[in-house]
Motif scaffolding. Sequence first.
Motif, PDB file in Angstrom:
ATOM      1  N   GLY A 150      28.557  66.229 111.578  1.00 15.35           N
ATOM      2  CA  GLY A 150      28.656  67.293 110.590  1.00 15.35           C
ATOM      3  C   GLY A 150      28.689  68.686 111.179  1.00 15.35           C
ATOM      4  O   GLY A 150      29.005  69.653 110.481  1.00 15.35           O
ATOM      5  N   CYS A 151      28.385  68.826 112.472  1.00 15.74           N
ATOM      6  CA  CYS A 151      28.424  70.141 113.123  1.00 15.74           C
ATOM      7  C   CYS A 151      29.821  70.479 113.640  1.00 15.74           C
ATOM      8  O   CYS A 151      30.132  71.645 113.848  1.00 15.74           O
ATOM      9  N   GLN A 152      30.658  69.463 113.852  1.00 14.00           N
ATOM     10  CA  GLN A 152      32.002  69.714 114.366  1.00 14.00           C
ATOM     11  C   GLN A 152      32.868  70.241 113.226  1.00 14.00           C
ATOM     12  O   GLN A 152      33.130  69.546 112.257  1.00 14.00           O
ATOM     13  N   GLY A 153      33.275  71.488 113.339  1.00 11.76           N
ATOM     14  CA  GLY A 153      34.072  72.125 112.294  1.00 11.76           C
ATOM     15  C   GLY A 153      33.230  72.848 111.258  1.00 11.76           C
ATOM     16  O   GLY A 153      33.757  73.446 110.327  1.00 11.76           O
ATOM     17  N   CYS A 154      31.919  72.824 111.400  1.00 11.61           N
ATOM     18  CA  CYS A 154      31.030  73.481 110.439  1.00 11.61           C
ATOM     19  C   CYS A 154      31.151  74.996 110.565  1.00 11.61           C
ATOM     20  O   CYS A 154      31.176  75.545 111.671  1.00 11.61           O
ATOM     21  N   GLY A 155      31.200  75.667 109.434  1.00 10.26           N
ATOM     22  CA  GLY A 155      31.303  77.116 109.411  1.00 10.26           C
ATOM     23  C   GLY A 155      30.065  77.824 109.927  1.00 10.26           C
ATOM     24  O   GLY A 155      30.106  79.018 110.217  1.00 10.26           O
ATOM     25  N   MET A 156      28.966  77.109 110.046  1.00 11.97           N
ATOM     26  CA  MET A 156      27.724  77.705 110.542  1.00 11.97           C
ATOM     27  C   MET A 156      27.429  77.310 111.992  1.00 11.97           C
ATOM     28  O   MET A 156      26.353  77.590 112.502  1.00 11.97           O
ATOM     29  N   ALA A 157      28.387  76.679 112.663  1.00  6.58           N
ATOM     30  CA  ALA A 157      28.157  76.219 114.039  1.00  6.58           C
ATOM     31  C   ALA A 157      27.810  77.373 114.976  1.00  6.58           C
ATOM     32  O   ALA A 157      26.946  77.231 115.844  1.00  6.58           O
ATOM     33  N   GLY A 188      37.308  68.552 113.418  1.00 10.39           N
ATOM     34  CA  GLY A 188      36.138  68.002 112.732  1.00 10.39           C
ATOM     35  C   GLY A 188      36.540  67.296 111.444  1.00 10.39           C
ATOM     36  O   GLY A 188      37.385  67.786 110.694  1.00 10.39           O
ATOM     37  N   HIS A 189      35.944  66.130 111.174  1.00 13.34           N
ATOM     38  CA  HIS A 189      36.338  65.322 110.014  1.00 13.34           C
ATOM     39  C   HIS A 189      35.468  65.550 108.785  1.00 13.34           C
ATOM     40  O   HIS A 189      35.953  65.451 107.669  1.00 13.34           O
ATOM     41  N   ALA A 190      34.209  65.818 108.974  1.00 13.80           N
ATOM     42  CA  ALA A 190      33.305  65.953 107.828  1.00 13.80           C
ATOM     43  C   ALA A 190      32.272  67.040 108.105  1.00 13.80           C
ATOM     44  O   ALA A 190      31.084  66.764 108.220  1.00 13.80           O
ATOM     45  N   PRO A 191      32.720  68.301 108.213  1.00 14.92           N
ATOM     46  CA  PRO A 191      31.765  69.361 108.528  1.00 14.92           C
ATOM     47  C   PRO A 191      30.741  69.547 107.411  1.00 14.92           C
ATOM     48  O   PRO A 191      31.060  69.368 106.236  1.00 14.92           O
ATOM     49  N   TYR A 192      29.537  69.901 107.813  1.00 14.70           N
ATOM     50  CA  TYR A 192      28.466  70.124 106.844  1.00 14.70           C
ATOM     51  C   TYR A 192      28.846  71.266 105.903  1.00 14.70           C
ATOM     52  O   TYR A 192      28.709  71.151 104.694  1.00 14.70           O
ATOM     53  N   ILE A 193      29.313  72.369 106.456  1.00 16.71           N
ATOM     54  CA  ILE A 193      29.855  73.484 105.671  1.00 16.71           C
ATOM     55  C   ILE A 193      31.231  73.778 106.270  1.00 16.71           C
ATOM     56  O   ILE A 193      31.325  74.275 107.393  1.00 16.71           O
ATOM     57  N   PRO A 194      32.315  73.449 105.557  1.00 18.67           N
ATOM     58  CA  PRO A 194      33.651  73.678 106.120  1.00 18.67           C
ATOM     59  C   PRO A 194      33.860  75.143 106.499  1.00 18.67           C
ATOM     60  O   PRO A 194      33.351  76.052 105.844  1.00 18.67           O
ATOM     61  N   ARG A 195      34.596  75.357 107.576  1.00 20.13           N
ATOM     62  CA  ARG A 195      34.903  76.727 108.013  1.00 20.13           C
ATOM     63  C   ARG A 195      35.640  77.440 106.887  1.00 20.13           C
ATOM     64  O   ARG A 195      36.454  76.856 106.201  1.00 20.13           O
ATOM     65  N   GLY A 196      35.313  78.691 106.711  1.00 17.46           N
ATOM     66  CA  GLY A 196      35.897  79.459 105.615  1.00 17.46           C
ATOM     67  C   GLY A 196      35.008  79.442 104.380  1.00 17.46           C
ATOM     68  O   GLY A 196      35.138  80.272 103.501  1.00 17.46           O
ATOM     69  N   ASN A 197      34.074  78.467 104.303  1.00 17.55           N
ATOM     70  CA  ASN A 197      33.144  78.394 103.174  1.00 17.55           C
ATOM     71  C   ASN A 197      31.782  78.963 103.520  1.00 17.55           C
ATOM     72  O   ASN A 197      30.916  79.043 102.667  1.00 17.55           O
ATOM     73  N   ALA A 198      31.562  79.282 104.787  1.00 22.35           N
ATOM     74  CA  ALA A 198      30.266  79.819 105.198  1.00 22.35           C
ATOM     75  C   ALA A 198      30.147  81.254 104.718  1.00 22.35           C
ATOM     76  O   ALA A 198      31.086  82.030 104.807  1.00 22.35           O
ATOM     77  N   ALA A 199      28.991  81.585 104.184  1.00 22.56           N
ATOM     78  CA  ALA A 199      28.785  82.941 103.658  1.00 22.56           C
ATOM     79  C   ALA A 199      28.459  83.904 104.763  1.00 22.56           C
ATOM     80  O   ALA A 199      27.887  83.631 105.731  1.00 22.56           O
TER      81      ALA A 199
END
Length: 199
Positions: A150-157, A188-199
Motif C-alpha cells: 500500500g505504500c507503493q504509489g501512495c500520495g503520502m509516501a 503501484g497497484h493498490a496505494p493506501y492514498i493514491p497520488r493526487g488524492n493526498a491533501a
Amino acid sequence: MIQISDTAQTHFRKLIEREGVPGMGVRLSAVDPGTPRADARLEFAEPTDLLGDEWAVDCDGFTLYVDAGSVGWLDGAEIDIVAGSAGTQQLTIKAPRIKGEAPGDAASLVERVHWVVENEINPQLASHGGKVAVQEVSAEGVVLLRFGGGCQGCGMADVTLKQGIEKTLMGRVPGVTAVRDATDHDSGHAPYIPRGNAA
C-alpha cells in the motif's frame, strides 16, 4: 525464567479441570522466533502430546511445559490475565526476547538498518498494507529504500519517508546520514492514498 501470575494460574487450572483429562497441562512455545513475525503460542497439552524434552514449570494444579527449542526465546516471559474493557479479562504474554535482540554497536551499519526496518518500521507500515525493503546502504550512510504494498504509489509516501522512516532510522541507527526513495511509484497497484488524492 518464565513468570506466570497467580491469576493466570487460577484461570488455567479451572480450564484444565473443566476438560477433565488426567495429566493435562499447558504448553508454551515460540513461533517464528527471532523474526518480526515472532509470537508466543499457548495451548493445552495432554501427556501424549508431549515430546519429552519440554521444560516443566510447576504451577498451582497443573504443569506449564515450555518447548525446549523455545526456552531461550521465552526467557523472561510473563503470562498474566489483565482487566480489559467492560469487565472482561484478557490473557497477555510478554516475551521480551522472542523477536531476538537488536544488533550491538559492533554490528555493521547494514545489519543495524535492516533490524530497525524489519522490527520497528515495517510493523507500523503494515497497518496500511505497506512495507519497505532496504535496497542499499552506502558507505556514506545513505539508505536507499523501496516501498511496496500500500505504500507503493501512495500520495503520502514522501511524508512517510521524511517524517517517519528517515527520522526513525537517523535517530535509532548511528551512521545513517540520509534516507532516499528508490521506488517506481507509478507501478503501484493498490496505494493506501493514491497520488493526487493526498491533501
